[in-house]
Write a protein that holds these residues in place. Structure first.
Motif, PDB file in Angstrom:
ATOM      1  N   THR A  88      -6.889 -77.719  -9.651  1.00 38.10           N
ATOM      2  CA  THR A  88      -7.138 -78.420  -8.398  1.00 38.10           C
ATOM      3  C   THR A  88      -6.491 -77.717  -7.214  1.00 38.10           C
ATOM      4  O   THR A  88      -5.338 -77.305  -7.258  1.00 38.10           O
ATOM      5  CB  THR A  88      -6.627 -79.869  -8.480  1.00 38.10           C
ATOM      6  N   MET A  89      -7.274 -77.615  -6.182  1.00 39.71           N
ATOM      7  CA  MET A  89      -6.807 -77.135  -4.885  1.00 39.71           C
ATOM      8  C   MET A  89      -6.767 -78.381  -4.004  1.00 39.71           C
ATOM      9  O   MET A  89      -7.725 -79.178  -4.026  1.00 39.71           O
ATOM     10  CB  MET A  89      -7.841 -76.179  -4.282  1.00 39.71           C
ATOM     11  N   LEU A  90      -5.712 -78.552  -3.246  1.00 36.94           N
ATOM     12  CA  LEU A  90      -5.669 -79.690  -2.328  1.00 36.94           C
ATOM     13  C   LEU A  90      -6.676 -79.442  -1.208  1.00 36.94           C
ATOM     14  O   LEU A  90      -6.574 -78.446  -0.490  1.00 36.94           O
ATOM     15  CB  LEU A  90      -4.257 -79.863  -1.759  1.00 36.94           C
ATOM     16  N   PRO A  91      -7.680 -80.319  -1.068  1.00 38.46           N
ATOM     17  CA  PRO A  91      -8.791 -80.029  -0.151  1.00 38.46           C
ATOM     18  C   PRO A  91      -8.389 -79.968   1.318  1.00 38.46           C
ATOM     19  O   PRO A  91      -9.040 -79.317   2.111  1.00 38.46           O
ATOM     20  CB  PRO A  91      -9.770 -81.194  -0.402  1.00 38.46           C
ATOM     21  N   TRP A  92      -7.283 -80.649   1.667  1.00 35.56           N
ATOM     22  CA  TRP A  92      -6.878 -80.675   3.073  1.00 35.56           C
ATOM     23  C   TRP A  92      -5.959 -79.513   3.446  1.00 35.56           C
ATOM     24  O   TRP A  92      -5.547 -79.377   4.581  1.00 35.56           O
ATOM     25  CB  TRP A  92      -6.183 -82.007   3.396  1.00 35.56           C
ATOM     26  N   ARG A  93      -5.658 -78.671   2.444  1.00 39.14           N
ATOM     27  CA  ARG A  93      -4.799 -77.523   2.736  1.00 39.14           C
ATOM     28  C   ARG A  93      -5.617 -76.242   2.669  1.00 39.14           C
ATOM     29  O   ARG A  93      -6.465 -76.101   1.801  1.00 39.14           O
ATOM     30  CB  ARG A  93      -3.709 -77.429   1.666  1.00 39.14           C
ATOM     31  N   LYS A  94      -5.299 -75.307   3.540  1.00 40.88           N
ATOM     32  CA  LYS A  94      -5.973 -74.008   3.508  1.00 40.88           C
ATOM     33  C   LYS A  94      -5.552 -73.245   2.249  1.00 40.88           C
ATOM     34  O   LYS A  94      -4.568 -73.595   1.605  1.00 40.88           O
ATOM     35  CB  LYS A  94      -5.631 -73.227   4.768  1.00 40.88           C
ATOM     36  N   ILE A  95      -6.329 -72.189   1.941  1.00 43.27           N
ATOM     37  CA  ILE A  95      -6.054 -71.413   0.725  1.00 43.27           C
ATOM     38  C   ILE A  95      -4.609 -70.910   0.681  1.00 43.27           C
ATOM     39  O   ILE A  95      -3.922 -71.065  -0.330  1.00 43.27           O
ATOM     40  CB  ILE A  95      -7.065 -70.236   0.597  1.00 43.27           C
ATOM     41  N   LEU A  96      -4.143 -70.348   1.777  1.00 41.77           N
ATOM     42  CA  LEU A  96      -2.768 -69.846   1.799  1.00 41.77           C
ATOM     43  C   LEU A  96      -1.768 -70.953   1.443  1.00 41.77           C
ATOM     44  O   LEU A  96      -0.876 -70.756   0.613  1.00 41.77           O
ATOM     45  CB  LEU A  96      -2.448 -69.267   3.189  1.00 41.77           C
ATOM     46  N   ALA A  97      -1.949 -72.123   2.030  1.00 41.12           N
ATOM     47  CA  ALA A  97      -1.027 -73.239   1.781  1.00 41.12           C
ATOM     48  C   ALA A  97      -1.153 -73.738   0.341  1.00 41.12           C
ATOM     49  O   ALA A  97      -0.159 -74.143  -0.267  1.00 41.12           O
ATOM     50  CB  ALA A  97      -1.298 -74.367   2.765  1.00 41.12           C
ATOM     51  N   ASN A  98      -2.373 -73.677  -0.210  1.00 41.41           N
ATOM     52  CA  ASN A  98      -2.554 -74.061  -1.606  1.00 41.41           C
ATOM     53  C   ASN A  98      -1.861 -73.073  -2.537  1.00 41.41           C
ATOM     54  O   ASN A  98      -1.226 -73.481  -3.514  1.00 41.41           O
ATOM     55  CB  ASN A  98      -4.049 -74.128  -1.949  1.00 41.41           C
ATOM     56  N   VAL A  99      -1.980 -71.791  -2.228  1.00 41.88           N
ATOM     57  CA  VAL A  99      -1.371 -70.771  -3.086  1.00 41.88           C
ATOM     58  C   VAL A  99       0.160 -70.841  -2.994  1.00 41.88           C
ATOM     59  O   VAL A  99       0.864 -70.574  -3.957  1.00 41.88           O
ATOM     60  CB  VAL A  99      -1.929 -69.365  -2.746  1.00 41.88           C
ATOM     61  N   GLU A 100       0.660 -71.282  -1.836  1.00 41.32           N
ATOM     62  CA  GLU A 100       2.106 -71.398  -1.650  1.00 41.32           C
ATOM     63  C   GLU A 100       2.721 -72.608  -2.349  1.00 41.32           C
ATOM     64  O   GLU A 100       3.945 -72.724  -2.457  1.00 41.32           O
ATOM     65  CB  GLU A 100       2.445 -71.533  -0.148  1.00 41.32           C
TER      66      GLU A 100
END
Ligand code: ADP
Ligand code: ADP
Length: 228
Positions: A88-100
């Motif tokens: 799961t990727m948090l949909p409200w966060r950008k890719i960079l923020a998800n990877v972090e």
């Protein structure tokens, strides 16, 4: 250091009246640095074995060790990372923020977090997509982002449960070669659960075959290509 080991593991699920024996007398040794795949018929217990190593479920009997310690201790020490089919990727966060995210949870400071996330994003070929939202990426790209997130903590162990399982065959094949390239850059010990024999052969040194439920390892095949 130690690799991963499953010793005489049994797993029985109980849900009300329903009792399912998923694993019986299961043994598997994955030496440090080895890339192992686990294949077998649907429902034989592959995910259960992986979930035991990832400390998501506790085995009913037997011992699981990851880097010489219990899965719970390995989890606390963050020595492994898990990538699953629907990471799961948090949909409200950008890719960079998800990877972090993993680094954030681990308490890594912002500058270091940013640098390590950017490195991982580049490694999986998503440079330029740092500011995109997950919904703006294709399924394959989201899975690559999930792999980037798993790699940021430089885990000694990578547990992958059908990482590209939801994708079509052509995309899968393409991503497998990409994953192979990524793995070559890490020194991780890998356990990959897959239903695809070709995927297992492409990505591993050892293929372990699980017999139908109740599952146990019935065969181990050394591929012998070596990965260095
Ligand atoms: P595989 O990954 O090889 O498809 P699983 O480990 O997912 O197999 O499942 C093994 C068996 O355990 C199956 O019969 C499945 O229905 C059962 N099982 C898996 N997870 C649970 C659960 N949380 N509760 C009850 N039964 C489960
Ligand atoms: P899927 O596997 O879901 O089809 P892919 O990873 O194959 O996703 O990517 C789908 C499309 O997204 C590609 O055809 C390409 O146009 C675009 N794309 C993927 N990765 C990149 C990249 N690193 N840079 C630019 N475009 C990309």
């Amino acid at each position: 250091e130690g690799g991963m080991s499953i010793r005489d593991v049994g797993m029985v699920y109980r849900r009300g009246e329903q009792v399912t024996t998923a694993l019986v007398g299961c043994n598997l040794e994955i030496p440090a640095g080895n890339w192992a795949s686990l294949i077998g018929a649907s429902g034989c217990g592959k995910s259960t074995l992986l979930r035991i190593l990832a400390d998501i479920v506790k085995p009913t009997s037997g011992t699981a060790l990851i880097g010489g310690v219990s899965p719970a201790e390995a989890r606390a020490a963050r020595t492994y990372a898990l990538v699953s089919q629907q990471s799961t990727m948090l949909p409200w966060r950008k890719i960079l923020a998800n990877v972090e995210l993993g680094l954030e949870v681990a308490g890594v400071d912002k500058a270091d977090r940013r640098r390590r996330a950017e490195e991982a994003i580049e490694l999986v070929g998503l440079k330029g997509f740092e500011q995109a939202f997950p919904s703006e990426l294709s399924g394959g790209m989201r899975q690559r982002a999930a792999i980037a997130r798993a790699l940021t903590l430089k885990p000694r162990f990578l547990l992958m449960d059908e990482p590209f399982g939801a994708l079509d065959e052509i995309t899968r094949e393409k991503l497998n070669f990409e994953l192979l390239r990524i793995l070559k850059e890490t020194s991780a010990t890998l356990l990959l659960v897959t239903h695809s024999i070709s995927e297992a052969i492409i990505l591993s040194d050892t293929v372990a075959v699980m017999s139908p439920r109740p599952g146990r390892i019935s065969h181990r095949v050394e591929i012998g290509f070596g990965h260095d």
